[in-house]
Write a protein that holds these residues in place. Structure first.
Motif, PDB file in Angstrom:
ATOM      1  N   MET A   1       0.769  -1.019   0.032  1.00  0.00           N
ATOM      2  CA  MET A   1       0.066  -0.050   0.140  1.00  0.00           C
ATOM      3  C   MET A   1       0.774   1.368  -0.134  1.00  0.00           C
ATOM      4  N   PHE A   2       1.936   1.175   0.883  1.00  0.00           N
ATOM      5  CA  PHE A   2       2.621   2.206   0.913  1.00  0.00           C
ATOM      6  C   PHE A   2       3.388   2.752  -0.622  1.00  0.00           C
ATOM      7  N   ILE A   3       3.735   1.523  -1.038  1.00  0.00           N
ATOM      8  CA  ILE A   3       4.608   1.590  -2.529  1.00  0.00           C
ATOM      9  C   ILE A   3       3.642   2.239  -3.578  1.00  0.00           C
ATOM     10  N   VAL A   4       2.328   1.842  -3.252  1.00  0.00           N
ATOM     11  CA  VAL A   4       1.328   2.066  -4.738  1.00  0.00           C
ATOM     12  C   VAL A   4       0.801   3.566  -4.184  1.00  0.00           C
ATOM     13  N   ILE A   5       0.840   4.000  -2.884  1.00  0.00           N
ATOM     14  CA  ILE A   5       0.233   5.324  -2.460  1.00  0.00           C
ATOM     15  C   ILE A   5       1.394   6.359  -2.847  1.00  0.00           C
ATOM     16  N   LEU A   6       2.528   6.059  -2.083  1.00  0.00           N
ATOM     17  CA  LEU A   6       3.758   7.197  -2.276  1.00  0.00           C
ATOM     18  C   LEU A   6       4.718   7.311  -3.346  1.00  0.00           C
ATOM     19  N   THR A   7       4.485   6.070  -4.169  1.00  0.00           N
ATOM     20  CA  THR A   7       5.273   6.234  -5.255  1.00  0.00           C
ATOM     21  C   THR A   7       5.119   7.423  -6.324  1.00  0.00           C
ATOM     22  N   PRO A   8       3.867   7.676  -6.714  1.00  0.00           N
ATOM     23  CA  PRO A   8       3.376   8.953  -7.445  1.00  0.00           C
ATOM     24  C   PRO A   8       3.696  10.053  -6.773  1.00  0.00           C
ATOM     25  N   ALA A   9       3.633  10.190  -5.647  1.00  0.00           N
ATOM     26  CA  ALA A   9       4.001  11.673  -4.842  1.00  0.00           C
ATOM     27  C   ALA A   9       5.385  11.633  -4.838  1.00  0.00           C
ATOM     28  N   VAL A  10       6.351  10.588  -4.853  1.00  0.00           N
ATOM     29  CA  VAL A  10       7.939  10.580  -4.714  1.00  0.00           C
ATOM     30  C   VAL A  10       8.300  11.242  -6.160  1.00  0.00           C
TER      31      VAL A  10
END
Length: 290
Positions: free
Chosen positions: A271-280
């Motif tokens: 979940m962290f990868i899916v949610i935070l990857t676009p923001a990063v």
């Protein structure tokens, strides 16, 4: 084949042959001597086959008794016996050692490969113990789960006018599973001339289910003191239903703890990868500049 592998295979073969000869001699010697005066004979049925009998005779008596007890709890499945159990342990151990030798020899020996080979051989050696214990545990759990419904059927039959033995026969023949098998065996023992007390005493020894043991003791006490069996069945059925509901509530309360590990280590990282990857990625592109 490397020279070291040839020496290792020859050594393992010599060790296996020496162990087999020792077990045969020790088994024959113990069979001829018989049990000593300060030891009680282990209640293991006589098995045919020289190798199997020798393995049983050369094994510790406590472990042989444990194996026989687990076979009893597992219902003595067809093809399962004490001597066959020990034969499979030896066969799997030899197979594990040979596979480990081949695994270590291919591509060169390393410490990790040696550890993996030893671990694999050890797991294969203890595989029959795990399978037997699992089979016995599953059977006793099935008995515990089926007991409340069976007692309800027996209670209804007794209150309808049937005798206790007839009600037990009706409930046993109308169901499948290990509990029905055990009740039928009790009826067979009673039909051969054994008393109800002896039949349920043997039933208590053949099971590790605390609920079934409690029911057997209640029937023995009711038979000894002349208590109405209908009252005993009604009380026991109510207690078994209550215990089953309590066990279900306990398992439901454990779900939150059991799901914590897969939630933290499997679901949350994804979940962290899916949610935070676009923001990063957006942040990196913004601060990177043109």
């Amino acid at each position: 084949m490397p020279e070291a592998l040839i020496y290792l295979t020859a050594g393992l073969t010599a060790l296996a042959l020496g162990t087999a000869v020792f077990l045969l001699v020790a088994g024959k010697r113990r069979a001829n001597e018989g049990p000593s005066d300060d030891q009680e004979p282990v209640g293991v049925p006589v098995q045919r086959g020289t190798i199997g009998v020798s393995l049983v005779a050369a094994s510790p008596r406590g472990f042989v008794s444990w194996v026989d007890r687990q076979l009893v709890l597992a219902g003595r499945p067809a093809g399962w016996n004490v001597s066959g159990f020990f034969i499979w342990k030896v066969v799997l151990a030899v197979v594990g050692v040979l596979l480990g030798v081949v695994f270590v020899s291919v591509g060169g020996a390393t410490a990790i490969k040696v550890v993996l080979a030893i671990g694999g051989a050890t797991l294969l050696f203890f595989l029959p113990d795990v399978m037997l214990h699992s089979r016995a545990t599953e059977r006793q759990q099935a008995i515990t789960l089926a007991l409340p419904d069976t007692l309800d059927q027996m209670t209804i039959a007794v209150e309808a006018g049937l005798g206790f033995d007839a009600a037990m026969a009706k409930a046993a023949r109308g169901n499948d599973g290990p509990l029905a098998t055990e009740l039928i065996r009790v009826l067979q023992d009673m039909s051969l001339g054994r008393t109800r007390r002896d039949g349920f005493s043997e039933l208590e020894r053949r099971t590790s289910s605390e609920d079934l043991r409690r029911f057997a003791r209640a029937v023995i006490q009711a038979d000894a003191y002349g208590i109405a069996i209908a009252n005993v069945l009604r009380v026991q059925a109510g207690e078994m239903r209550l215990k089953r509901r309590q066990r279900a509530e306990l398992q439901a309360q454990k779900i939150a703890v059991k799901i914590l590990f897969p939630l933290v280590f499997c679901l949350l990282p994804v979940m962290f990868i899916v949610i935070l990857t676009p923001a990063v990625i957006s942040a990196v592109q913004t601060f990177a500049g043109p």
